[in-house]
Design a protein around this motif. Sequence first.
Motif, mmCIF file in Angstrom:
data_model
loop_
_atom_site.group_PDB
_atom_site.id
_atom_site.type_symbol
_atom_site.label_atom_id
_atom_site.label_comp_id
_atom_site.label_asym_id
_atom_site.label_seq_id
_atom_site.Cartn_x
_atom_site.Cartn_y
_atom_site.Cartn_z
ATOM 1 N N THR A 52 12.235 0.664 4.769
ATOM 2 C CA THR A 52 13.405 1.622 5.224
ATOM 3 C C THR A 52 12.948 3.083 5.043
ATOM 4 O OG1 THR A 52 14.031 1.573 2.841
ATOM 5 C CG2 THR A 52 15.151 -0.176 4.303
ATOM 6 N N ALA A 53 11.566 3.287 4.811
ATOM 7 C CA ALA A 53 11.345 4.750 4.780
ATOM 8 C C ALA A 53 11.526 5.156 6.143
ATOM 9 C CB ALA A 53 9.937 4.802 4.220
ATOM 10 N N SER A 54 11.545 6.541 6.046
ATOM 11 C CA SER A 54 11.606 7.184 7.399
ATOM 12 C C SER A 54 10.182 6.901 8.409
ATOM 13 C CB SER A 54 11.589 9.022 7.289
ATOM 14 O OG SER A 54 10.343 9.370 6.591
ATOM 15 N N PHE A 55 10.715 6.880 9.591
ATOM 16 C CA PHE A 55 9.444 7.023 10.613
ATOM 17 C C PHE A 55 8.183 7.755 10.483
ATOM 18 C CE2 PHE A 55 7.472 7.658 14.873
ATOM 19 C CZ PHE A 55 7.267 6.463 15.191
ATOM 20 N N GLU A 56 8.623 9.021 9.863
ATOM 21 C CA GLU A 56 7.418 10.178 9.742
ATOM 22 C C GLU A 56 6.787 9.617 8.529
ATOM 23 O OE1 GLU A 56 10.580 10.558 10.218
ATOM 24 O OE2 GLU A 56 11.133 12.566 11.235
ATOM 25 N N ALA A 57 7.321 9.172 7.625
ATOM 26 C CA ALA A 57 6.783 8.509 6.296
ATOM 27 C C ALA A 57 5.769 7.162 6.641
ATOM 28 C CB ALA A 57 7.645 8.140 5.116
ATOM 29 N N GLN A 58 6.381 6.409 7.659
ATOM 30 C CA GLN A 58 5.540 5.360 7.957
ATOM 31 C C GLN A 58 4.298 5.703 8.725
ATOM 32 O OE1 GLN A 58 7.575 1.917 9.419
ATOM 33 N NE2 GLN A 58 9.600 2.600 8.353
ATOM 34 N N CYS A 59 4.386 6.712 9.584
ATOM 35 C CA CYS A 59 3.199 7.165 10.195
ATOM 36 C C CYS A 59 2.435 7.696 9.384
ATOM 37 C CB CYS A 59 3.705 8.039 11.372
ATOM 38 S SG CYS A 59 4.739 7.474 12.751
ATOM 39 N N ALA A 60 2.495 8.552 8.372
ATOM 40 C CA ALA A 60 1.843 9.080 7.336
ATOM 41 C C ALA A 60 1.051 8.010 6.694
ATOM 42 C CB ALA A 60 2.599 10.301 6.453
ATOM 43 N N SER A 61 1.788 6.937 6.262
ATOM 44 C CA SER A 61 1.021 5.987 5.661
ATOM 45 C C SER A 61 -0.017 5.376 6.647
ATOM 46 C CB SER A 61 2.022 4.939 5.204
ATOM 47 O OG SER A 61 1.351 3.781 4.759
ATOM 48 N N VAL A 62 0.286 5.023 7.607
ATOM 49 C CA VAL A 62 -0.675 4.460 8.644
ATOM 50 C C VAL A 62 -1.960 5.195 8.995
ATOM 51 C CG1 VAL A 62 -0.788 3.843 11.323
ATOM 52 C CG2 VAL A 62 1.151 3.002 9.651
ATOM 53 N N PHE A 63 -1.561 6.443 9.345
ATOM 54 C CA PHE A 63 -2.800 7.439 9.578
ATOM 55 C C PHE A 63 -3.565 7.551 8.275
ATOM 56 C CE2 PHE A 63 -0.431 8.451 13.461
ATOM 57 C CZ PHE A 63 -1.242 8.003 14.334
ATOM 58 N N ASP A 64 -2.950 7.541 7.140
ATOM 59 C CA ASP A 64 -3.916 7.927 5.840
ATOM 60 C C ASP A 64 -4.449 6.606 5.677
ATOM 61 O OD1 ASP A 64 -4.207 8.932 3.079
ATOM 62 O OD2 ASP A 64 -3.631 6.991 2.483
ATOM 63 N N GLN A 65 -4.261 5.559 5.760
ATOM 64 C CA GLN A 65 -4.873 4.343 5.851
ATOM 65 C C GLN A 65 -6.188 4.386 6.811
ATOM 66 O OE1 GLN A 65 -2.705 0.328 4.898
ATOM 67 N NE2 GLN A 65 -1.231 1.552 5.753
ATOM 68 N N ALA A 66 -5.702 4.625 7.836
ATOM 69 C CA ALA A 66 -6.771 4.701 9.169
ATOM 70 C C ALA A 66 -7.806 5.476 8.521
ATOM 71 C CB ALA A 66 -6.090 5.110 10.537
ATOM 72 N N ASP A 67 -7.575 6.581 8.074
ATOM 73 C CA ASP A 67 -8.463 7.847 7.831
ATOM 74 C C ASP A 67 -9.386 7.085 6.746
ATOM 75 O OD1 ASP A 67 -9.711 10.239 7.194
ATOM 76 O OD2 ASP A 67 -8.671 10.301 5.502
ATOM 77 N N LYS A 68 -9.018 6.221 5.675
ATOM 78 C CA LYS A 68 -9.678 5.741 4.838
ATOM 79 C C LYS A 68 -10.699 4.549 5.463
ATOM 80 C CE LYS A 68 -6.652 6.376 1.139
ATOM 81 N NZ LYS A 68 -5.469 6.027 0.324
ATOM 82 N N VAL A 69 -10.292 3.576 6.517
ATOM 83 C CA VAL A 69 -11.039 2.622 7.027
ATOM 84 C C VAL A 69 -12.074 3.612 7.973
ATOM 85 C CG1 VAL A 69 -11.053 0.820 8.582
ATOM 86 C CG2 VAL A 69 -9.168 1.115 6.971
ATOM 87 N N LEU A 70 -11.658 4.362 8.659
ATOM 88 C CA LEU A 70 -12.680 5.268 9.294
ATOM 89 C C LEU A 70 -13.821 5.547 8.522
ATOM 90 C CD1 LEU A 70 -10.355 7.082 11.828
ATOM 91 C CD2 LEU A 70 -11.901 5.210 12.407
#
Length: 124
Positions: free
Chosen positions: A41-59
């Motif tokens: 239920t978090a905002s779309f912006e918060a969900q995008c931030a989480s996705v790109f934060d995780q992507a950064d860690k995997v990259l």
Amino acid sequence: MESIQSCELPAPAGHYSQAVAAGSLVFLSGILPARDSVDPTASFEAQCASVFDQADKVLRAAGCGFQDVVQCTAYIVGVDGWPLFNGIYAEVFGAHKPARAVVPVPGLHYGYLVEVQLVAQRRG
């Protein structure tokens, strides 16, 4: 094929790798927002931030960064979030412009609003 796992993230719950390297290419599995810190239920912006934060860690675990991404596929629920996604994406990638597809979908796992899959190229 080399399996890649970021020590900063929990292991995948399913039978897949966070990413795999094949030659100089690194293929990141689809990334949803982190369930332990971002509620569906978090905002779309918060969900995008989480996705790109995780992507950064995997990259980084693969020896890459966003500047090495050559292709992005984003799945977003509906089309209403498209302009927001474009803005967040532009902030993450800056002047770097990988190939991209944004695919509107009716729903995603756990009720999330965004999922991102990336392909990067290792340099050197």
